[in-house]
Scaffold this motif. Structure first.
Motif, PDB file in Angstrom:
ATOM      1  N   PHE A  55       0.817  -1.216   0.000  1.00 34.80           N
ATOM      2  CA  PHE A  55       0.000   0.000   0.000  1.00 34.80           C
ATOM      3  C   PHE A  55       0.848   1.262   0.000  1.00 34.80           C
ATOM      4  CE2 PHE A  55      -2.908  -3.278   1.015  1.00 34.80           C
ATOM      5  CZ  PHE A  55      -4.112  -2.862   0.472  1.00 34.80           C
ATOM      6  N   HIS A  56       2.136   1.140  -0.382  1.00 37.06           N
ATOM      7  CA  HIS A  56       2.953   2.311  -0.664  1.00 37.06           C
ATOM      8  C   HIS A  56       2.267   3.147  -1.746  1.00 37.06           C
ATOM      9  CE1 HIS A  56       6.861   2.314   1.324  1.00 37.06           C
ATOM     10  NE2 HIS A  56       6.951   1.018   1.185  1.00 37.06           N
ATOM     11  N   LEU A  57       2.232   4.445  -1.562  1.00 38.79           N
ATOM     12  CA  LEU A  57       1.773   5.312  -2.649  1.00 38.79           C
ATOM     13  C   LEU A  57       2.773   5.225  -3.805  1.00 38.79           C
ATOM     14  CD1 LEU A  57       0.615   8.517  -0.713  1.00 38.79           C
ATOM     15  CD2 LEU A  57      -0.757   6.552  -1.444  1.00 38.79           C
ATOM     16  N   PHE A  77       1.742   5.938   2.780  1.00 43.47           N
ATOM     17  CA  PHE A  77       0.965   4.727   2.535  1.00 43.47           C
ATOM     18  C   PHE A  77      -0.519   5.068   2.395  1.00 43.47           C
ATOM     19  CE2 PHE A  77       4.724   3.157   4.643  1.00 43.47           C
ATOM     20  CZ  PHE A  77       4.958   1.907   4.087  1.00 43.47           C
ATOM     21  N   ASP A  78      -1.241   4.200   1.709  1.00 37.90           N
ATOM     22  CA  ASP A  78      -2.704   4.282   1.664  1.00 37.90           C
ATOM     23  C   ASP A  78      -3.252   3.507   2.857  1.00 37.90           C
ATOM     24  OD1 ASP A  78      -5.394   4.356   1.078  1.00 37.90           O
ATOM     25  OD2 ASP A  78      -5.250   2.988  -0.648  1.00 37.90           O
ATOM     26  N   ALA A  79      -3.266   4.169   4.009  1.00 36.59           N
ATOM     27  CA  ALA A  79      -3.706   3.502   5.239  1.00 36.59           C
ATOM     28  C   ALA A  79      -5.158   3.049   5.127  1.00 36.59           C
ATOM     29  CB  ALA A  79      -3.521   4.435   6.430  1.00 36.59           C
ATOM     30  N   ALA A  80      -6.016   3.893   4.569  1.00 34.59           N
ATOM     31  CA  ALA A  80      -7.437   3.538   4.453  1.00 34.59           C
ATOM     32  C   ALA A  80      -7.629   2.322   3.568  1.00 34.59           C
ATOM     33  CB  ALA A  80      -8.228   4.728   3.903  1.00 34.59           C
ATOM     34  N   LEU A 101       1.243  -6.339  -3.793  1.00 39.82           N
ATOM     35  CA  LEU A 101       2.587  -6.776  -3.416  1.00 39.82           C
ATOM     36  C   LEU A 101       3.571  -5.672  -3.764  1.00 39.82           C
ATOM     37  CD1 LEU A 101       4.542  -9.153  -2.578  1.00 39.82           C
ATOM     38  CD2 LEU A 101       4.658  -9.670  -5.025  1.00 39.82           C
ATOM     39  N   PHE A 102       4.481  -5.353  -2.844  1.00 42.04           N
ATOM     40  CA  PHE A 102       5.493  -4.336  -3.121  1.00 42.04           C
ATOM     41  C   PHE A 102       6.731  -4.996  -3.706  1.00 42.04           C
ATOM     42  CE2 PHE A 102       8.954  -1.384  -1.905  1.00 42.04           C
ATOM     43  CZ  PHE A 102       8.478  -0.244  -2.528  1.00 42.04           C
ATOM     44  N   ASP A 103       7.140  -4.536  -4.888  1.00 40.80           N
ATOM     45  CA  ASP A 103       8.325  -5.061  -5.568  1.00 40.80           C
ATOM     46  C   ASP A 103       9.490  -4.117  -5.288  1.00 40.80           C
ATOM     47  OD1 ASP A 103      10.348  -5.672  -7.465  1.00 40.80           O
ATOM     48  OD2 ASP A 103       8.861  -6.591  -8.799  1.00 40.80           O
ATOM     49  N   SER A 109       4.300  -0.829  -6.077  1.00 36.80           N
ATOM     50  CA  SER A 109       3.371  -1.892  -5.717  1.00 36.80           C
ATOM     51  C   SER A 109       2.747  -2.493  -6.961  1.00 36.80           C
ATOM     52  CB  SER A 109       2.269  -1.342  -4.801  1.00 36.80           C
ATOM     53  OG  SER A 109       2.822  -0.842  -3.611  1.00 36.80           O
ATOM     54  N   ILE A 110       2.457  -3.787  -6.884  1.00 37.91           N
ATOM     55  CA  ILE A 110       1.791  -4.502  -7.970  1.00 37.91           C
ATOM     56  C   ILE A 110       0.420  -4.925  -7.453  1.00 37.91           C
ATOM     57  CG2 ILE A 110       1.868  -6.485  -9.508  1.00 37.91           C
ATOM     58  CD1 ILE A 110       4.909  -6.478  -9.169  1.00 37.91           C
ATOM     59  N   ALA A 111      -0.624  -4.434  -8.082  1.00 41.87           N
ATOM     60  CA  ALA A 111      -1.985  -4.710  -7.626  1.00 41.87           C
ATOM     61  C   ALA A 111      -2.373  -6.160  -7.915  1.00 41.87           C
ATOM     62  CB  ALA A 111      -2.970  -3.762  -8.298  1.00 41.87           C
ATOM     63  N   CYS A 112      -3.260  -6.694  -7.071  1.00 41.22           N
ATOM     64  CA  CYS A 112      -3.883  -8.001  -7.292  1.00 41.22           C
ATOM     65  C   CYS A 112      -2.859  -9.122  -7.477  1.00 41.22           C
ATOM     66  CB  CYS A 112      -4.819  -7.955  -8.496  1.00 41.22           C
ATOM     67  SG  CYS A 112      -6.126  -6.723  -8.352  1.00 41.22           S
TER      68      CYS A 112
END
Length: 218
Positions: A55-57, A77-80, A101-103, A109-112
């Motif tokens: 959830f890193h921006l 981060f996108d805390a919400a 997932l954070f690469d 970040s890689i979604a889904c």
């Protein structure tokens, strides 16, 4: 207690037909990801690892906000979004929930990228700010069944953190500055949450010790 004891403690949270969430927190370089990966490898399809780092921006958004030089701080981060993910995971309303997932090689970040099936009984989530109080991060604690705090000692943690930064292309000077600068400021905020953890995990080479928080020395 050693690593096997940690695995047993995580396994004890598993209840068929229910979803439990175990948090692992601690300062940067404390070994959160390593422990999470170890637990999931041992527990197999009974557990899945979900990281707050997913959830890193994005870099572009951090640039727009003027926060890129503080990447990793609580407000980068996108805390919400993370809290909403934990709520979905706890509810088990969906057949599958996909987490990001954070690469580190991309610094994005890689979604889904991380599927969490409904019938997986234990979700292990690791991240820096799981026990931080306040309106932004406070709801996280309520969504965790347990939260462990990783405490390898500052010397071990900083050595590990510097090595990690260098492994991703930073020079020795850059790694040292980052580890003792913005990362250290984050570490001080996280250290203040230590007393709220259910367990303190002390890590030494080749061994990990798990203690109830009330028994662990500062």
């Amino acid at each position: 207690m050693d690593t096997d004891d940690l695995i047993d403690a995580a396994r004890a949270l598993i209840t068929p037909g229910r979803r439990r969430i175990l948090g692992i927190t601690g300062a940067p370089g404390s070994g959160k990801s390593t422990l999470g990966e170890t637990l999931v490898a041992a527990l197999g399809d009974q557990a899945v690892l979900v990281g707050l780092d997913g959830f890193h921006l994005a870099t572009g958004e951090l640039d727009r906000l003027g926060r890129h030089d503080r990447k990793g701080a609580a407000d980068t981060f996108d805390a919400a979004g993370y809290i909403n993910l934990l709520r979905r995971l706890r509810s088990r309303d969906d057949e599958v929930v996909y987490a990001s997932l954070f690469d580190r090689s991309l610094e994005e970040s890689i979604a889904c990228a991380v599927p969490v099936p409904r019938d997986t009984p234990l979700v292990i989530t690791e991240g820096n700010y799981l026990l931080v109080e306040g309106a932004v991060w406070g709801p996280v604690r309520e969504l965790l069944d347990e939260c462990w705090y990783m405490d390898p000692g500052d010397d071990v943690r900083l050595d590990r953190l510097i090595a990690r930064h260098m492994s991703f292309g930073r020079s020795a000077d850059e790694a040292h500055e980052r580890s003792h600068g913005s990362d250290q400021r984050n570490a001080e905020l996280i250290r203040a949450t230590r007393s709220a953890a259910h367990r303190i995990v002390r890590v030494t080479p080749g061994r990990a010790a798990l203690k109830p928080a009330e028994e662990a020395t500062p």
